[in-house]
Design a protein around this motif. Sequence first.
Motif, PDB file in Angstrom:
ATOM      1  N   GLY A   1       1.053  24.031 -21.217  1.00  0.00           N
ATOM      2  CA  GLY A   1       0.250  22.866 -20.871  1.00  0.00           C
ATOM      3  C   GLY A   1      -1.091  23.229 -20.271  1.00  0.00           C
ATOM      4  O   GLY A   1      -1.414  24.405 -20.108  1.00  0.00           O
ATOM      5  N   PRO A   2      -1.883  22.207 -19.927  1.00  0.00           N
ATOM      6  CA  PRO A   2      -3.229  22.420 -19.410  1.00  0.00           C
ATOM      7  C   PRO A   2      -3.246  22.895 -17.963  1.00  0.00           C
ATOM      8  O   PRO A   2      -2.390  22.505 -17.166  1.00  0.00           O
ATOM      9  CB  PRO A   2      -3.876  21.039 -19.526  1.00  0.00           C
ATOM     10  N   MET A   3      -4.201  23.757 -17.641  1.00  0.00           N
ATOM     11  CA  MET A   3      -4.449  24.231 -16.282  1.00  0.00           C
ATOM     12  C   MET A   3      -5.930  24.009 -15.998  1.00  0.00           C
ATOM     13  O   MET A   3      -6.732  23.888 -16.929  1.00  0.00           O
ATOM     14  CB  MET A   3      -4.129  25.724 -16.153  1.00  0.00           C
ATOM     15  N   PHE A   4      -6.299  24.006 -14.710  1.00  0.00           N
ATOM     16  CA  PHE A   4      -7.675  23.650 -14.354  1.00  0.00           C
ATOM     17  C   PHE A   4      -8.243  24.615 -13.326  1.00  0.00           C
ATOM     18  O   PHE A   4      -7.639  24.829 -12.271  1.00  0.00           O
ATOM     19  CB  PHE A   4      -7.707  22.231 -13.787  1.00  0.00           C
ATOM     20  N   ARG A   5      -9.374  25.198 -13.656  1.00  0.00           N
ATOM     21  CA  ARG A   5     -10.079  26.030 -12.675  1.00  0.00           C
ATOM     22  C   ARG A   5     -11.563  25.787 -12.822  1.00  0.00           C
ATOM     23  O   ARG A   5     -12.099  25.843 -13.931  1.00  0.00           O
ATOM     24  CB  ARG A   5      -9.797  27.525 -12.891  1.00  0.00           C
ATOM     25  N   HIS A   6     -12.226  25.533 -11.698  1.00  0.00           N
ATOM     26  CA  HIS A   6     -13.653  25.251 -11.723  1.00  0.00           C
ATOM     27  C   HIS A   6     -14.439  26.560 -11.714  1.00  0.00           C
ATOM     28  O   HIS A   6     -14.939  27.001 -10.683  1.00  0.00           O
ATOM     29  CB  HIS A   6     -14.035  24.381 -10.535  1.00  0.00           C
ATOM     30  N   GLU A   7     -14.525  27.186 -12.904  1.00  0.00           N
ATOM     31  CA  GLU A   7     -15.295  28.415 -13.050  1.00  0.00           C
ATOM     32  C   GLU A   7     -16.458  28.121 -13.969  1.00  0.00           C
ATOM     33  O   GLU A   7     -16.462  27.126 -14.677  1.00  0.00           O
ATOM     34  CB  GLU A   7     -14.438  29.512 -13.684  1.00  0.00           C
TER      35      GLU A   7
END
Length: 425
Positions: free
Chosen positions: A109-115
Motif C-alpha cells: 500500500g501507499p506510504m508518505f514521506r515529505h522529501e
Amino acid sequence: MAKTIQAIRGMNDCLPEQTGIWQYVEDILRTTVAQYGYQEIRMPIVESTELFKRSIGEVTDIVEKEMYTFADRNGDSLTLRPEGTASAVRAGNQHGLIYNQQQRLWYMGPMFRHERPQKGRYRQFHQFGVETYGLAGPDIDAEVISLSARLWKAFGISEHVTLEVNSLGSNAARAEYKTKLIAFLEEHEAQLDEDSKRRMHSNPLRVLDSKNQDVQALLEDAPKLQDHLDPESAQHFTQLCERLDHLGISYRVNPKLVRGLDYYNATVFEWVTDTLGAQGTICAGGRYDGLVEQLGGKSAPAVGFALGLERLVLMLTELSLTDAVPGAVDVYITALSEDALLYAQTTAEMLRDETRLRVQMHCGGGNMKKQLKRADTAQAKVALLIGTDEVQQQQVTVKYLRGEAEQITVASTELSTTLNTFFNP
RNA sequence: GUGGGCGUAGCUCAGCUGGUAGAGCUCCGGAUUGUGAUUCCGGCGGUCGUGGGUUCAAACCCCAUCGUCCACCCCA
C-alpha cells in the motif's frame, strides 16, 4: 476557463497506460508470497504520531522532518504512515496476533514521506512488505531473503540486483560499538564533512555508509562493527550465510551496511541495483527483535523487508521487461453495419458467459478501417468481424491481429471453442 | 532543507545576435463503401508556466514566483 487543479507535488496519478504494469507486478508479488504461505494484513494509512516516534526513532530524519503529521479535529496528533512495519507490529499487538504466536504476514500500500521528489523517490509511494514474528533463528532470515530472491527471478531482474548483508549485533553490543565509534569520530572530527559531523551524534552508524571518499578513507582505521558483535549474533550471522550458500543465493557481506531506522538489530540486508540512478536500493530489511516489546507487546523476535513498487516498476520499464504485461483486451468485436449491432453485442455477452476472455465491443460506429484501428490500439489479439453476411449466416469472422494465422469464419456456436483453443492452447 | 537543468499544441520537441509560432506523434476526415500498427493528402489544436520589468518591439534579455526533472541529503 477555470484554473485547473494539479495533484500534490510528489504524489502521482497512475494512468491507464501504467496500471497494466502495476497490476502485473502486484499479481506476481501476491502469487509469490502465497507460495510461502504468507497471509495478507491491511492496516490503516493514518496512525497515531506516537507510533512512529517510538518505532522508527525520535531523532531519525523520517520522524524529524519527513512525516505528514497533523492534528485531528479532536486535537490528537496523527500521521500518514511513512512505512509499514510499525503499523504491522501495532496491529499484531493490538489483536494478539503476536502473543506466543508465529506469524508470516505481508502488506502492500501507499506510504508518505515529505522529501524532495526525484527519480525513484516520491512523497506518496508504495511499498510491498513482508513481516514475520515469533521466529528467532537464521532459518527464517534465510526464508525471507530467498522469498525476495524468488521475486527477482519472477520479474526477470536477477541479473540486475545484488544482495548485501550484514549484522548489527545485539542492541547492547551495538550500543557499546557506538560509543567507540563516536570516540573515534570525535578524535578525527576535523576531517569529517558537514553531513558526517551532524550524523556523528544523531545517528553515528550512518556515517559508515557515507558517500564521501575522504570520510571512507578515514573509516579504514575506525573500529569495525563486525569486531564488536556479541557471540550470539555472530553465530546467527554465520549460520545465515551458510544457509544462503546452501540455497544458491549469492551475496556480498558489506560491513558498512547499516539501516536508517532505529529498530533493526542483528541481520540487515539490502538488494541494490545500478539501474535506478541515485536511489539504488530496491528492497531492504532485517531483524527487529526489540520492536514488539518496545511497542508494548510481549517480547517476540521479528524479521521483515519492504520493497519499493515505484522503483520496481521503473526498473522493469527501463530494462524493457514489460512483454509479459498483458494488454487490457483479448477480443475486439466490430459491428460493420446497422443490422449487425444487436448480433455483435449478444455475441460479446455470449463470450463473456462462456469464456474468461476480456471482450471489448466497439461502440460509436464508423467504417471497418476505423474499427480495426481501435482494435489495434486496444492491443487486442483477435478482432471479430461482424457484418450483414455474418448475421445472415449466424457466423463470425475471426481475424488474428498478431502473428501469422489466417482469418477464418466460424459458426456462432463454435466461436467460444475456437477462441479458447487460440488463447489457452 | 541545499544545488543545477528545464517549462512553447493532448504528448515529444525545434524556434539563430529580440521583429509577433513550427515539426513529428495523437485525434478527425480523405486516397481505399468489408480488412488494423505501412504510405500519401487535408484538418482540429497555442494568453510560449505565471506576474512584473527593459524595449518601438519579448517565446528569446532581467527580476520574482510556481511547477518539473536530476543530484546532495534521506531512504523503499
